[in-house]
Design a protein around this motif. Structure first.
Motif, PDB file in Angstrom:
ATOM      1  N   GLY A  37       0.786  -1.227   0.000  1.00 50.09           N
ATOM      2  CA  GLY A  37       0.000   0.000   0.000  1.00 50.09           C
ATOM      3  C   GLY A  37       0.821   1.282   0.000  1.00 50.09           C
ATOM      4  N   PRO A  38       1.834   1.406   0.865  1.00 54.38           N
ATOM      5  CA  PRO A  38       2.623   2.651   0.884  1.00 54.38           C
ATOM      6  C   PRO A  38       3.305   2.955  -0.460  1.00 54.38           C
ATOM      7  N   ILE A  39       3.812   1.916  -1.114  1.00 57.82           N
ATOM      8  CA  ILE A  39       4.454   2.110  -2.424  1.00 57.82           C
ATOM      9  C   ILE A  39       3.419   2.561  -3.453  1.00 57.82           C
ATOM     10  N   PHE A  40       2.281   1.885  -3.456  1.00 60.29           N
ATOM     11  CA  PHE A  40       1.227   2.245  -4.414  1.00 60.29           C
ATOM     12  C   PHE A  40       0.717   3.662  -4.164  1.00 60.29           C
ATOM     13  N   TRP A  41       0.654   4.058  -2.908  1.00 55.60           N
ATOM     14  CA  TRP A  41       0.169   5.405  -2.579  1.00 55.60           C
ATOM     15  C   TRP A  41       1.101   6.457  -3.158  1.00 55.60           C
ATOM     16  N   VAL A  42       2.404   6.259  -2.978  1.00 55.51           N
ATOM     17  CA  VAL A  42       3.392   7.201  -3.505  1.00 55.51           C
ATOM     18  C   VAL A  42       3.344   7.230  -5.031  1.00 55.51           C
ATOM     19  N   GLN A  43       3.273   6.054  -5.646  1.00 55.41           N
ATOM     20  CA  GLN A  43       3.232   6.002  -7.105  1.00 55.41           C
ATOM     21  C   GLN A  43       1.927   6.596  -7.649  1.00 55.41           C
TER      22      GLN A  43
END
Length: 238
Positions: free
Chosen positions: A11-17
């Motif tokens: 989730g954190p990676i997808f949020w940033v992307q």
């Protein structure tokens, strides 16, 4: 379930992307031009409603004649006298498409074409919940518009969208495939529904400049594919 687990883990990676994508993708207006009309010189009348999201609204094309509505109705006009209406808005999820349908006055359409799903894939919506939304939408269309033929569209292969970075691109593409599998299985149980297959892999060269929406050539291919399904069912229909 798998995609929900992946979302929790990454989730954190997808949020940033996702935040990067929203800032980096150029905003494209919906196609200009009329959203209702009449065309064609055929003997048989045909009432068509197109409803959905930004792709239905023609984002990626300059005018409606280049978008799905224009490509579809111009093709159908060779055989039918077409009366058509477009109800679409950028960003619409399937639930929002349903709300748009309910706001439209009750009237009769022979065919309804739905474009919805991409915005559901980008939300934390499961495939099972999305199918429930699709079922509610189609049932509403049947009762609200007395339509006899409903055409649904597969979610495009988001794993090839140039505007999406990895691993977000892989995740959304995998989720879109899961949605499409459930959609195809459900549509097979509905005699008045069909699922359009544009045919062939998506040629990203023909996508819009934002790398997310169709360009005119894809709209042309899409419109012809939808028209083919309509013609097959309605050419001999009295």
């Amino acid at each position: 379930m798998l995609h929900q687990l992946i979302l929790i883990l990454m989730g954190p990676i997808f949020w940033v992307q996702g935040k990067y994508v929203r800032k980096s993708i150029p905003y494209l207006e919906e196609a200009e031009g009329p959203r209702h009309g009449r065309c064609g010189q055929g003997k048989k009348p045909l009432r068509v409603l197109l409803i959905g999201d930004s792709a239905a609204a023609g984002v990626g094309a300059k005018c409606q004649s280049q978008a799905l509505s224009g490509q579809l109705t111009s093709t159908l006009g060779k055989q039918f006298r077409v009366e058509w209406q477009l109800i679409a808005k950028t960003g619409n999820t399937t639930k929002q498409v349903l709300q748009s349908a309910l706001l439209h006055p009750k009237q009769m359409y022979d065919v309804v074409v739905i474009s919805a799903g991409v915005n559901d894939v980008t939300k934390p919506t499961s495939a099972t919940k999305w199918i429930q939304h699709q079922q509610t939408l189609t049932n509403t269309l049947r009762s609200h518009f007395s339509c006899q033929h409903i055409i649904l569209n597969e979610i495009p292969p988001m794993e090839v969208f140039p505007s999406l970075p990895h691993p977000l691109r892989w995740y959304l593409g995998s989720k879109a495939k899961a949605f499409n599998r459930k959609l195809a299985k459900w549509v097979d149980t509905q005699p008045d529904c069909e699922l359009v297959n544009i045919g062939g892999p998506l040629d990203v060269v023909h996508m819009a400049v934002d790398g997310f929406h169709p360009g005119p050539q894809i709209y042309q291919q899409w419109g012809r594919a939808v028209a083919k399904l309509i013609e097959a069912r309605w050419s001999s229909h009295r």
